[in-house]
Design a protein around this motif. Structure first.
Motif, PDB file in Angstrom:
ATOM      1  N   ARG A  35       0.865  -1.187   0.000  1.00 20.16           N
ATOM      2  CA  ARG A  35       0.000   0.000   0.000  1.00 20.16           C
ATOM      3  C   ARG A  35       0.898   1.232   0.000  1.00 20.16           C
ATOM      4  O   ARG A  35       2.095   1.145   0.291  1.00 20.16           O
ATOM      5  N   ILE A  36       0.313   2.361  -0.316  1.00 23.28           N
ATOM      6  CA  ILE A  36       1.041   3.626  -0.278  1.00 23.28           C
ATOM      7  C   ILE A  36       0.351   4.522   0.739  1.00 23.28           C
ATOM      8  O   ILE A  36      -0.857   4.739   0.660  1.00 23.28           O
ATOM      9  N   GLU A  37       1.127   4.995   1.702  1.00 22.52           N
ATOM     10  CA  GLU A  37       0.618   5.834   2.792  1.00 22.52           C
ATOM     11  C   GLU A  37       1.409   7.137   2.846  1.00 22.52           C
ATOM     12  O   GLU A  37       2.599   7.142   2.526  1.00 22.52           O
ATOM     13  N   PRO A  38       0.806   8.226   3.290  1.00 25.24           N
ATOM     14  CA  PRO A  38       1.584   9.448   3.513  1.00 25.24           C
ATOM     15  C   PRO A  38       2.582   9.233   4.650  1.00 25.24           C
ATOM     16  O   PRO A  38       2.273   8.557   5.625  1.00 25.24           O
ATOM     17  N   CYS A  39       3.779   9.790   4.498  1.00 24.63           N
ATOM     18  CA  CYS A  39       4.786   9.740   5.572  1.00 24.63           C
ATOM     19  C   CYS A  39       5.001  11.122   6.159  1.00 24.63           C
ATOM     20  O   CYS A  39       5.277  11.262   7.334  1.00 24.63           O
ATOM     21  N   ASP A  40       4.917  12.128   5.334  1.00 28.30           N
ATOM     22  CA  ASP A  40       5.177  13.500   5.727  1.00 28.30           C
ATOM     23  C   ASP A  40       4.589  14.366   4.620  1.00 28.30           C
ATOM     24  O   ASP A  40       4.079  13.861   3.629  1.00 28.30           O
ATOM     25  N   PHE A  41       4.712  15.653   4.758  1.00 27.07           N
ATOM     26  CA  PHE A  41       4.157  16.538   3.732  1.00 27.07           C
ATOM     27  C   PHE A  41       4.914  16.428   2.419  1.00 27.07           C
ATOM     28  O   PHE A  41       4.388  16.764   1.372  1.00 27.07           O
ATOM     29  N   ASP A  42       6.141  15.926   2.443  1.00 28.26           N
ATOM     30  CA  ASP A  42       6.932  15.868   1.225  1.00 28.26           C
ATOM     31  C   ASP A  42       7.414  14.465   0.871  1.00 28.26           C
ATOM     32  O   ASP A  42       8.337  14.296   0.091  1.00 28.26           O
TER      33      ASP A  42
END
Length: 101
Positions: free
Chosen positions: A53-60
């Motif tokens: 899966r692809i998840e947000p880690c940080d804003f960038d």
């Protein structure tokens, strides 16, 4: 048997805050390596991967998470690569696992 001489159809990498991540997608397989949350650069054991899966880690940055029975390997990629990475991984690995959030 996979053609090991074939070039990847997608090759993404990111050096981010002292860590390195790379995902290489071939027509019949995926290679990934990461140093995020690891002592050093670690190859993801793709033969053990049961989901991704692809998840947000940080804003960038986003994390491509490869889930094995023993561990979750997180490979960091630029947020702008999220869509193309998802399409390429889905083509080879199938549908992503449900998100954790």
């Amino acid at each position: 048997m996979p053609d090991l001489s074939a070039s990847p159809t997608l090759d993404l990498q990111l050096s981010w805050r002292g860590t390195f991540g790379r995902v290489r997608v071939f027509p019949d397989r995926v290679h990934a390596e990461t140093s995020y949350e690891r002592e050093g650069l670690t190859a993801v054991p793709m033969e053990q991967v049961q989901g991704w899966r692809i998840e947000p880690c940080d804003f960038d940055a986003v994390c491509v998470e490869f889930v094995t029975p023993e561990d979750t390997y997180r490979v960091l990629l630029d947020t702008s690569d999220r869509g193309v990475a998802a399409l390429a991984l889905q083509r080879v690995l199938g549908e992503p696992a449900p998100t954790e959030s």
